[in-house]
Design a protein around this motif. Sequence first.
Motif, PDB file in Angstrom:
ATOM      1  N   VAL A  41      60.393  73.950  10.344  1.00  0.00           N
ATOM      2  CA  VAL A  41      59.387  73.700   9.318  1.00  0.00           C
ATOM      3  C   VAL A  41      58.662  74.983   8.951  1.00  0.00           C
ATOM      4  O   VAL A  41      58.452  75.289   7.769  1.00  0.00           O
ATOM      5  N   GLU A  42      58.281  75.765   9.953  1.00  0.00           N
ATOM      6  CA  GLU A  42      57.596  77.034   9.679  1.00  0.00           C
ATOM      7  C   GLU A  42      58.494  77.990   8.899  1.00  0.00           C
ATOM      8  O   GLU A  42      58.041  78.674   7.974  1.00  0.00           O
TER       9      GLU A  42
ATOM     10  N   ALA B  78      71.939  75.004   4.523  1.00  0.00           N
ATOM     11  CA  ALA B  78      71.820  74.678   3.106  1.00  0.00           C
ATOM     12  C   ALA B  78      71.395  73.220   2.919  1.00  0.00           C
ATOM     13  O   ALA B  78      70.575  72.911   2.040  1.00  0.00           O
ATOM     14  N   GLU B  79      71.941  72.308   3.733  1.00  0.00           N
ATOM     15  CA  GLU B  79      71.553  70.899   3.649  1.00  0.00           C
ATOM     16  C   GLU B  79      70.075  70.724   3.975  1.00  0.00           C
ATOM     17  O   GLU B  79      69.352  69.981   3.295  1.00  0.00           O
ATOM     18  N   LEU B  80      69.618  71.376   5.023  1.00  0.00           N
ATOM     19  CA  LEU B  80      68.223  71.233   5.430  1.00  0.00           C
ATOM     20  C   LEU B  80      67.290  71.816   4.372  1.00  0.00           C
ATOM     21  O   LEU B  80      66.219  71.255   4.109  1.00  0.00           O
ATOM     22  N   ALA B  81      67.667  72.930   3.762  1.00  0.00           N
ATOM     23  CA  ALA B  81      66.849  73.510   2.696  1.00  0.00           C
ATOM     24  C   ALA B  81      66.762  72.549   1.510  1.00  0.00           C
ATOM     25  O   ALA B  81      65.700  72.411   0.883  1.00  0.00           O
ATOM     26  N   ALA B  82      67.865  71.857   1.224  1.00  0.00           N
ATOM     27  CA  ALA B  82      67.858  70.893   0.125  1.00  0.00           C
ATOM     28  C   ALA B  82      66.999  69.680   0.453  1.00  0.00           C
ATOM     29  O   ALA B  82      66.430  69.057  -0.450  1.00  0.00           O
ATOM     30  N   GLU B  83      66.887  69.344   1.737  1.00  0.00           N
ATOM     31  CA  GLU B  83      66.096  68.189   2.156  1.00  0.00           C
ATOM     32  C   GLU B  83      64.614  68.499   2.296  1.00  0.00           C
ATOM     33  O   GLU B  83      63.803  67.580   2.463  1.00  0.00           O
ATOM     34  N   ALA B  84      64.246  69.780   2.240  1.00  0.00           N
ATOM     35  CA  ALA B  84      62.862  70.177   2.545  1.00  0.00           C
ATOM     36  C   ALA B  84      61.867  69.708   1.503  1.00  0.00           C
ATOM     37  O   ALA B  84      60.684  69.534   1.809  1.00  0.00           O
ATOM     38  N   GLY B  85      62.301  69.522   0.261  1.00  0.00           N
ATOM     39  CA  GLY B  85      61.454  68.955  -0.788  1.00  0.00           C
ATOM     40  C   GLY B  85      60.124  69.647  -0.944  1.00  0.00           C
ATOM     41  O   GLY B  85      60.062  70.838  -1.292  1.00  0.00           O
TER      42      GLY B  85
ATOM     43  N   GLY C 294      70.673  72.228  23.975  1.00  0.00           N
ATOM     44  CA  GLY C 294      69.268  71.902  23.801  1.00  0.00           C
ATOM     45  C   GLY C 294      69.072  70.992  22.605  1.00  0.00           C
ATOM     46  O   GLY C 294      70.025  70.441  22.050  1.00  0.00           O
ATOM     47  N   TRP C 295      67.809  70.812  22.186  1.00  0.00           N
ATOM     48  CA  TRP C 295      67.512  69.968  21.042  1.00  0.00           C
ATOM     49  C   TRP C 295      67.861  70.687  19.741  1.00  0.00           C
ATOM     50  O   TRP C 295      67.580  71.870  19.583  1.00  0.00           O
ATOM     51  N   ALA C 296      68.465  69.950  18.808  1.00  0.00           N
ATOM     52  CA  ALA C 296      68.903  70.544  17.549  1.00  0.00           C
ATOM     53  C   ALA C 296      68.524  69.646  16.385  1.00  0.00           C
ATOM     54  O   ALA C 296      68.697  68.426  16.435  1.00  0.00           O
ATOM     55  N   VAL C 297      67.998  70.245  15.324  1.00  0.00           N
ATOM     56  CA  VAL C 297      67.631  69.496  14.122  1.00  0.00           C
ATOM     57  C   VAL C 297      68.880  69.009  13.410  1.00  0.00           C
ATOM     58  O   VAL C 297      69.858  69.750  13.264  1.00  0.00           O
ATOM     59  N   THR C 298      68.847  67.760  12.949  1.00  0.00           N
ATOM     60  CA  THR C 298      69.975  67.200  12.206  1.00  0.00           C
ATOM     61  C   THR C 298      69.600  66.803  10.789  1.00  0.00           C
ATOM     62  O   THR C 298      70.478  66.722   9.930  1.00  0.00           O
ATOM     63  N   ALA C 299      68.318  66.532  10.518  1.00  0.00           N
ATOM     64  CA  ALA C 299      67.921  66.108   9.175  1.00  0.00           C
ATOM     65  C   ALA C 299      66.418  66.224   9.021  1.00  0.00           C
ATOM     66  O   ALA C 299      65.664  66.260  10.008  1.00  0.00           O
ATOM     67  N   LEU C 300      65.977  66.273   7.759  1.00  0.00           N
ATOM     68  CA  LEU C 300      64.556  66.316   7.416  1.00  0.00           C
ATOM     69  C   LEU C 300      64.238  65.180   6.455  1.00  0.00           C
ATOM     70  O   LEU C 300      65.001  64.914   5.517  1.00  0.00           O
ATOM     71  N   HIS C 301      63.087  64.541   6.677  1.00  0.00           N
ATOM     72  CA  HIS C 301      62.617  63.485   5.776  1.00  0.00           C
ATOM     73  C   HIS C 301      61.153  63.781   5.437  1.00  0.00           C
ATOM     74  O   HIS C 301      60.248  63.370   6.171  1.00  0.00           O
ATOM     75  N   PRO C 302      60.909  64.505   4.350  1.00  0.00           N
ATOM     76  CA  PRO C 302      59.518  64.854   4.016  1.00  0.00           C
ATOM     77  C   PRO C 302      58.748  63.664   3.462  1.00  0.00           C
ATOM     78  O   PRO C 302      59.307  62.769   2.816  1.00  0.00           O
ATOM     79  N   GLY C 303      57.452  63.657   3.739  1.00  0.00           N
ATOM     80  CA  GLY C 303      56.581  62.637   3.181  1.00  0.00           C
ATOM     81  C   GLY C 303      56.388  62.857   1.689  1.00  0.00           C
ATOM     82  O   GLY C 303      56.327  63.992   1.219  1.00  0.00           O
ATOM     83  N   ARG C 304      56.278  61.762   0.953  1.00  0.00           N
ATOM     84  CA  ARG C 304      56.072  61.839  -0.495  1.00  0.00           C
ATOM     85  C   ARG C 304      54.993  60.829  -0.890  1.00  0.00           C
ATOM     86  O   ARG C 304      55.309  59.726  -1.347  1.00  0.00           O
TER      87      ARG C 304
END
Length: 355
Positions: A102-103, A133-140, A199-209
């Motif tokens: 996120v940072e 690239a997928e995560l950047a597209a999901e960052a909204g 270890g722990w790895a990010v798989t997706a982002l769901h931003p609040g709207r």
Amino acid sequence: MPEEPAMVQVPRPAPHAASSGGVGRRSLLLGTAAWCAAAAGCARSTGPSAATPPAAGVRTPPVGAARATASAPPGRLPAAVAWRPGPGEIEPAAKLAAVRLVEALGTWPAGRGGRSNAAARAAALGIPAPLAAELAAEAGPLTPAADQAVVRVIYAQYGGLLPDTASVLVPCTQSTRTGSAVREGGTTIDVRLDRTPAGWAVTALHPGRPGPAAPLGAPARAVLAQPRIELPPASAADVRSGAVHESVLRAMLRLADTHRMSVSVVRSGHPLNVFGTGRPSDHPVGRAFDVWAVDGRPVVDPATPRSLVTAFMRAAAAAGSYNVGGPVQLSGGTRPNQFFSDATHHDHVHIGFAT
């Protein structure tokens, strides 16, 4: 039904194998050095969360946060401050993996905005380029059009914690500059992770709207004006949207009579279902809120008196909540199973209201 996840027994940090399905390239452990390199003036926090400059209409807690330096001059952004977990966390590595992404996505120097640059910052953390690239597209809303931006995380809270998968909710403020104009905003991101051999790895982002602002009744106006109710940007926007049920607003006001509350999430940025189940959560329909600190004391911190947390949980029940979760399993209550405790709620108090 309670907001309990499907599985609530999570061991203390220990090596685990990846879940049976595996996550392939989506399972690389995040690093931290690249984020600090990308953020101008990067500083380290000295406590469990980073100091956060207030966004418009938002009050953020001074306790449990690194102290901010002097305000930035007009037209300049505050320095980036890396959030770090404090004592008492069950899976601090999961929170760090979520927060560092996120940072990285929400902080960039002059001239390095845009989705392609956001993907590059994610890749600099060690994430494979296609996933970055997928995560950047999901960052909204985390990547608005701006010349420069700085994100400061308020807290990282579990939206769900199971042995091999997790949801980490990251409410944050974001200062952006376009030309000489500086804007204060922010959002909440539901970060999904899997546990892998590394270890722990990010798989997706769901931003609040949050929805657009709407005409408000007296309880919503009172919540927004109450200095003892500290709301992150997305939660303040939830209240301004008129989509938060009056039972929630009145409970907030009643609790604020005796406590200062640091709210982490109301509607936006919370999973739609109770994590690990098919049961709808009370949060997305505006009938619940979570509190990560009471009277400036983080719920997760072992130094926070349990008597303070339990008193707050009982006060929430007395304010009308049918479903109060936290780090302590309480007995009694005016309704069956009114209180619950599990690993997900080790770091906050959940306060839900019936339909």
